[in-house]
Design a protein around this motif. Structure first.
Motif, PDB file in Angstrom:
ATOM      1  N   LEU A 140      38.504  42.677  42.476  1.00  0.00           N
ATOM      2  CA  LEU A 140      37.502  42.704  41.408  1.00  0.00           C
ATOM      3  C   LEU A 140      36.457  41.621  41.714  1.00  0.00           C
ATOM      4  N   CYS A 141      35.205  42.045  41.822  1.00  0.00           N
ATOM      5  CA  CYS A 141      34.123  41.113  42.145  1.00  0.00           C
ATOM      6  C   CYS A 141      33.236  40.969  40.928  1.00  0.00           C
ATOM      7  N   LEU A 142      33.084  39.750  40.462  1.00  0.00           N
ATOM      8  CA  LEU A 142      32.194  39.460  39.336  1.00  0.00           C
ATOM      9  C   LEU A 142      31.859  37.979  39.352  1.00  0.00           C
ATOM     10  N   HIS A 143      30.981  37.565  38.440  1.00  0.00           N
ATOM     11  CA  HIS A 143      30.502  36.183  38.507  1.00  0.00           C
ATOM     12  C   HIS A 143      31.518  35.165  37.988  1.00  0.00           C
ATOM     13  N   GLY A 144      32.081  35.422  36.797  1.00  0.00           N
ATOM     14  CA  GLY A 144      32.962  34.433  36.170  1.00  0.00           C
ATOM     15  C   GLY A 144      34.430  34.801  36.291  1.00  0.00           C
ATOM     16  N   GLY A 145      34.807  35.883  35.612  1.00  0.00           N
ATOM     17  CA  GLY A 145      36.203  36.297  35.704  1.00  0.00           C
ATOM     18  C   GLY A 145      36.602  37.279  34.630  1.00  0.00           C
ATOM     19  N   ILE A 146      37.925  37.423  34.480  1.00  0.00           N
ATOM     20  CA  ILE A 146      38.444  38.380  33.507  1.00  0.00           C
ATOM     21  C   ILE A 146      38.245  37.841  32.083  1.00  0.00           C
ATOM     22  N   ALA A 147      38.237  38.773  31.137  1.00  0.00           N
ATOM     23  CA  ALA A 147      37.938  38.428  29.745  1.00  0.00           C
ATOM     24  C   ALA A 147      39.172  38.603  28.871  1.00  0.00           C
ATOM     25  N   LYS A 148      39.294  37.738  27.882  1.00  0.00           N
ATOM     26  CA  LYS A 148      40.368  37.818  26.897  1.00  0.00           C
ATOM     27  C   LYS A 148      40.279  39.160  26.169  1.00  0.00           C
ATOM     28  N   GLY A 149      41.397  39.888  26.104  1.00  0.00           N
ATOM     29  CA  GLY A 149      41.417  41.166  25.395  1.00  0.00           C
ATOM     30  C   GLY A 149      41.076  42.364  26.260  1.00  0.00           C
ATOM     31  N   MET A 150      40.607  42.142  27.468  1.00  0.00           N
ATOM     32  CA  MET A 150      40.284  43.265  28.360  1.00  0.00           C
ATOM     33  C   MET A 150      41.511  43.581  29.210  1.00  0.00           C
ATOM     34  N   GLU A 151      41.966  44.828  29.151  1.00  0.00           N
ATOM     35  CA  GLU A 151      43.161  45.203  29.909  1.00  0.00           C
ATOM     36  C   GLU A 151      42.834  45.931  31.199  1.00  0.00           C
ATOM     37  N   HIS A 152      41.786  46.746  31.165  1.00  0.00           N
ATOM     38  CA  HIS A 152      41.467  47.557  32.339  1.00  0.00           C
ATOM     39  C   HIS A 152      40.023  47.378  32.793  1.00  0.00           C
ATOM     40  N   LYS A 204      47.725  37.523  36.643  1.00  0.00           N
ATOM     41  CA  LYS A 204      48.774  38.320  37.270  1.00  0.00           C
ATOM     42  C   LYS A 204      48.919  39.674  36.555  1.00  0.00           C
ATOM     43  N   THR A 205      48.976  39.642  35.235  1.00  0.00           N
ATOM     44  CA  THR A 205      49.108  40.868  34.438  1.00  0.00           C
ATOM     45  C   THR A 205      47.915  41.794  34.675  1.00  0.00           C
ATOM     46  N   PHE A 206      46.724  41.219  34.647  1.00  0.00           N
ATOM     47  CA  PHE A 206      45.517  42.038  34.822  1.00  0.00           C
ATOM     48  C   PHE A 206      45.496  42.693  36.201  1.00  0.00           C
ATOM     49  N   LEU A 207      45.808  41.932  37.226  1.00  0.00           N
ATOM     50  CA  LEU A 207      45.786  42.480  38.593  1.00  0.00           C
ATOM     51  C   LEU A 207      46.830  43.575  38.746  1.00  0.00           C
ATOM     52  N   GLU A 208      48.023  43.353  38.204  1.00  0.00           N
ATOM     53  CA  GLU A 208      49.088  44.371  38.287  1.00  0.00           C
ATOM     54  C   GLU A 208      48.703  45.650  37.552  1.00  0.00           C
ATOM     55  N   ASN A 209      48.175  45.499  36.341  1.00  0.00           N
ATOM     56  CA  ASN A 209      47.809  46.671  35.534  1.00  0.00           C
ATOM     57  C   ASN A 209      46.696  47.499  36.170  1.00  0.00           C
TER      58      ASN A 209
END
Ligand SMILES: [Mn+2]
Length: 261
Positions: A140-152, A204-209
């Motif tokens: 996953l390429c983005l500027h900041g990172g994953i967001a709280k509450g976002m699963e997919h 870890k959860t986000f990457l696995e899902n």
């Protein structure tokens, strides 16, 4: 090099190549990742001259403006690369592609000085239409990172767009969040209201899902690169205003090369 008026024209034309909040996934042999350049047009030009010819894809991870005196030209150079070769160029949005920062960190003044009163409006149109993220070779390429509450990852595709600041809380976090090894889930960030640190368990959860290998992002000043969470999150920083080295990450058939310029 590119002149200010030319940069403005190119940005106007390149807007047609900005396809939505989430770009289609890509699988390519040789990919170049460029982190925050913040007006470092010499770094951008060097990367294009040295590495772009034999690459299948170049991904710019956002934050092109708001430092030094050549932000406009730096943005124009990246937009001209996108315009000339849209299939091989990805230009993601950073938190500095926004009126939340531009009046305070230099870009609005630079544009007004070089192009005249009111010309900043054109850049707002461009920034609000820039994509937030893309999956490249299962990163996953983005500027900041994953967001709280976002699963997919797919949720990014349905975010409000265009979104100028952005105002959507998830979109805001994609541009503003930072990884921290020492936390598990999400903790409010010192960057301000609405921004979070994302931790080891959340990542870890986000990457696995999402069946992803990792996250490639910019946003933090590091000496070229930093790895967090056992290499699951890679930060690339490609400016020199901090006095350090500019990093360029190359992913070649699964092998990672870390180059400084
Ligand atoms: Mn940033």
């Amino acid at each position: 090099m590119i002149e200010a008026a030319e940069a403005l024209r190119v940005i106007g034309e390149a807007q047609a190549e900005l396809a939505g909040p989430l770009l289609n996934p890509r699988y390519e042999d040789r990919v170049i990742f460029v982190g925050d350049t913040h007006g470092a047009i010499d770094v951008t030009q060097t990367v294009i001259d040295k590495f772009f010819d034999d690459a299948d894809l170049i991904v710019f991870l956002g934050d092109y403006v708001d430092r030094g005196s050549k932000s406009l030209e730096n943005l124009g150079l990246i937009a001209s690369t996108l315009l000339e070769d849209p299939h091989r160029t990805i230009m993601l949005r950073g938190n500095h592609e926004s009126p939340l920062t531009n009046p305070y960190y230099g870009f609005t003044n630079e544009v007004t000085e070089k192009l005249g009163e009111g010309s900043y409006e054109k850049f707002k149109e461009f920034f609000q239409a820039m994509p937030y993220a893309v999956v490249v070779n299962d990163y996953l390429c983005l500027h900041g990172g994953i967001a709280k509450g976002m699963e997919h990852v797919s949720e990014i595709a349905s975010l409000p767009w265009p979104d100028l600041n952005p105002d959507d809380p998830t979109a805001f976090q994609l541009l503003w969040n930072d990884p921290r090894d020492v936390i598990d889930e999400f903790v409010p960030s010192v960057r301000g209201k609405g921004a979070y640190y994302y931790g080891t368990e959340a990542t870890k959860t986000f990457l696995e899902n999402n069946s992803l290998k990792g996250i490639i992002r910019g946003h933090e000043v590091v000496d070229g690169f930093r790895e967090d969470m056992g290499g699951r999150v890679i930060t690339v920083f490609s400016s020199r205003y901090h006095g350090g080295k500019a990093g360029v990450l190359i992913l070649d058939k699964g092998k990672m090369e870390r180059i400084t310029v």
